[in-house]
Design a protein around this motif. Structure first.
Motif, PDB file in Angstrom:
ATOM      1  N   VAL A 292       3.726   1.551   6.599  1.00 41.29           N
ATOM      2  CA  VAL A 292       2.745   1.424   5.518  1.00 41.29           C
ATOM      3  C   VAL A 292       3.185   2.218   4.298  1.00 41.29           C
ATOM      4  N   GLU A 293       3.604   3.457   4.525  1.00 43.77           N
ATOM      5  CA  GLU A 293       4.013   4.316   3.411  1.00 43.77           C
ATOM      6  C   GLU A 293       5.237   3.770   2.697  1.00 43.77           C
ATOM      7  N   SER A 294       6.158   3.134   3.447  1.00 47.29           N
ATOM      8  CA  SER A 294       7.345   2.575   2.799  1.00 47.29           C
ATOM      9  C   SER A 294       6.966   1.407   1.887  1.00 47.29           C
ATOM     10  N   VAL A 295       5.956   0.643   2.271  1.00 50.81           N
ATOM     11  CA  VAL A 295       5.490  -0.459   1.428  1.00 50.81           C
ATOM     12  C   VAL A 295       4.807   0.114   0.184  1.00 50.81           C
ATOM     13  N   LYS A 296       3.932   1.085   0.392  1.00 50.53           N
ATOM     14  CA  LYS A 296       3.197   1.675  -0.739  1.00 50.53           C
ATOM     15  C   LYS A 296       4.117   2.450  -1.674  1.00 50.53           C
ATOM     16  N   ALA A 297       5.174   3.060  -1.133  1.00 50.16           N
ATOM     17  CA  ALA A 297       6.103   3.843  -1.952  1.00 50.16           C
ATOM     18  C   ALA A 297       6.826   2.952  -2.968  1.00 50.16           C
ATOM     19  N   GLU A 298       6.953   1.683  -2.649  1.00 55.20           N
ATOM     20  CA  GLU A 298       7.588   0.744  -3.574  1.00 55.20           C
ATOM     21  C   GLU A 298       6.584   0.161  -4.561  1.00 55.20           C
ATOM     22  N   GLY A 299       5.357   0.655  -4.524  1.00 53.36           N
ATOM     23  CA  GLY A 299       4.328   0.207  -5.466  1.00 53.36           C
ATOM     24  C   GLY A 299       3.577  -1.034  -5.020  1.00 53.36           C
ATOM     25  N   HIS A 300       3.758  -1.442  -3.763  1.00 52.76           N
ATOM     26  CA  HIS A 300       3.091  -2.632  -3.260  1.00 52.76           C
ATOM     27  C   HIS A 300       1.762  -2.239  -2.624  1.00 52.76           C
ATOM     28  N   ARG A 301       0.886  -3.224  -2.452  1.00 55.72           N
ATOM     29  CA  ARG A 301      -0.464  -2.942  -1.963  1.00 55.72           C
ATOM     30  C   ARG A 301      -0.794  -3.822  -0.764  1.00 55.72           C
ATOM     31  N   PHE A 302      -1.804  -3.404  -0.011  1.00 53.17           N
ATOM     32  CA  PHE A 302      -2.365  -4.194   1.069  1.00 53.17           C
ATOM     33  C   PHE A 302      -3.694  -4.725   0.547  1.00 53.17           C
ATOM     34  N   LEU A 303      -3.832  -6.057   0.474  1.00 53.48           N
ATOM     35  CA  LEU A 303      -4.996  -6.665  -0.151  1.00 53.48           C
ATOM     36  C   LEU A 303      -5.719  -7.601   0.807  1.00 53.48           C
ATOM     37  N   GLU A 304      -7.042  -7.679   0.627  1.00 50.45           N
ATOM     38  CA  GLU A 304      -7.861  -8.607   1.403  1.00 50.45           C
ATOM     39  C   GLU A 304      -8.852  -9.271   0.466  1.00 50.45           C
ATOM     40  N   LYS A 305      -9.132 -10.542   0.744  1.00 52.48           N
ATOM     41  CA  LYS A 305     -10.089 -11.282  -0.079  1.00 52.48           C
ATOM     42  C   LYS A 305     -11.491 -10.860   0.335  1.00 52.48           C
TER      43      LYS A 305
END
Length: 177
Positions: free
Chosen positions: A92-105
Motif C-alpha cells: 500500500v505504501e509503495s503505491v501511495k509513495a508514487e502519488g497514487h490513490r485507492f478509490l471507491e465509488k
C-alpha cells in the motif's frame, strides 16, 4: 408428573437462552470500508479502484497493482502472519509513495479516496490471490522446496523494498506450532 424437556430448569451456571438450540444464528456484519465523502475526485490511470467486474479489473492502475502484488507473493507466502501484515502495508505504501490513490465509488456515484484499513485489506487479498489456471497439486509459482525468491520476482522485490530488513519477531507461548 415430570417436566418436559422444554420446561426443564436451566443447568447451574447457564442462562435459559444458552440451553435452546436455534437454527438462526446471528451473522457478524461486515464492516463497510471508510471513504472520504467530504470530497470527490477524478480517477486517473495510476489509481487503484475498488469494485467488481471488468471495469476495475482492467483498469491500468489495478493491473499494475496486481503485478506488484505478484512480485511480492513468494515472500508473502513464506513468512508469518505478523510479517504478512507488514508486507501488505508495504505494498500500500509503495503505491501511495508514487502519488497514487485507492478509490471507491460512493453512493453518490462519485469517486472518493479510501481511508483507514481498506487499502491494506485489498493489498492482503491481492497477495493471497491465485493465478487463474494454476490450481491443484504441483502448480507453478508455489514455493515448494525452493526459497521462492529467484529470478525476475526477486529483482522486483529487491527494487520495491530496497534495503529494508524485516523486523525481528518475538514469539512466546505459541500453541500448536
Amino acid at each position: 408428573p415430570e417436566p418436559s424437556l422444554s420446561q426443564a430448569p436451566p443447568l447451574p451456571g447457564t442462562s435459559p437462552s444458552s440451553q435452546t438450540t436455534s437454527s438462526t444464528k446471528r451473522r457478524r456484519r461486515k464492516k463497510k470500508r471508510v471513504i472520504d465523502v467530504s470530497r470527490s475526485v477524478e480517477y486517473t490511470d495510476d489509481d487503484v479502484l475498488f469494485g467488481r467486474g471488468g471495469f476495475a479489473n482492467k483498469h491500468p492502475g489495478n493491473v499494475r497493482f496486481r503485478a506488484r502484488a505478484m512480485e511480492l507473493r513468494p515472500w508473502y507466502e513464506s513468512v508469518s502472519k505478523e510479517e504478512k501484515y507488514n508486507i501488505s502495508d508495504l505494498l500500500v505504501e509503495s503505491v501511495k509513495a508514487e502519488g497514487h490513490r485507492f478509490l471507491e465509488k460512493g453512493s453518490d456515484g462519485l469517486w472518493h479516496e479510501v481511508i483507514g484499513n481498506g487499502a491494506r485489506k485489498k493489498a492482503s487479498q491481492a497477495l493471497r490471490e491465485r493465478i487463474k489456471g494454476k490450481r491443484g497439486k504441483g502448480r507453478q509459482g508455489d514455493l515448494g522446496d525452493s526459497a521462492g525468491l529467484e529470478g525476475p520476482a526477486a529483482d522486483g522485490v529487491r527494487e520495491l523494498i530496497g534495503n529494508i530488513e524485516p523486523a525481528p519477531v518475538e514469539v512466546e507461548n505459541v500453541v500448536g506450532v
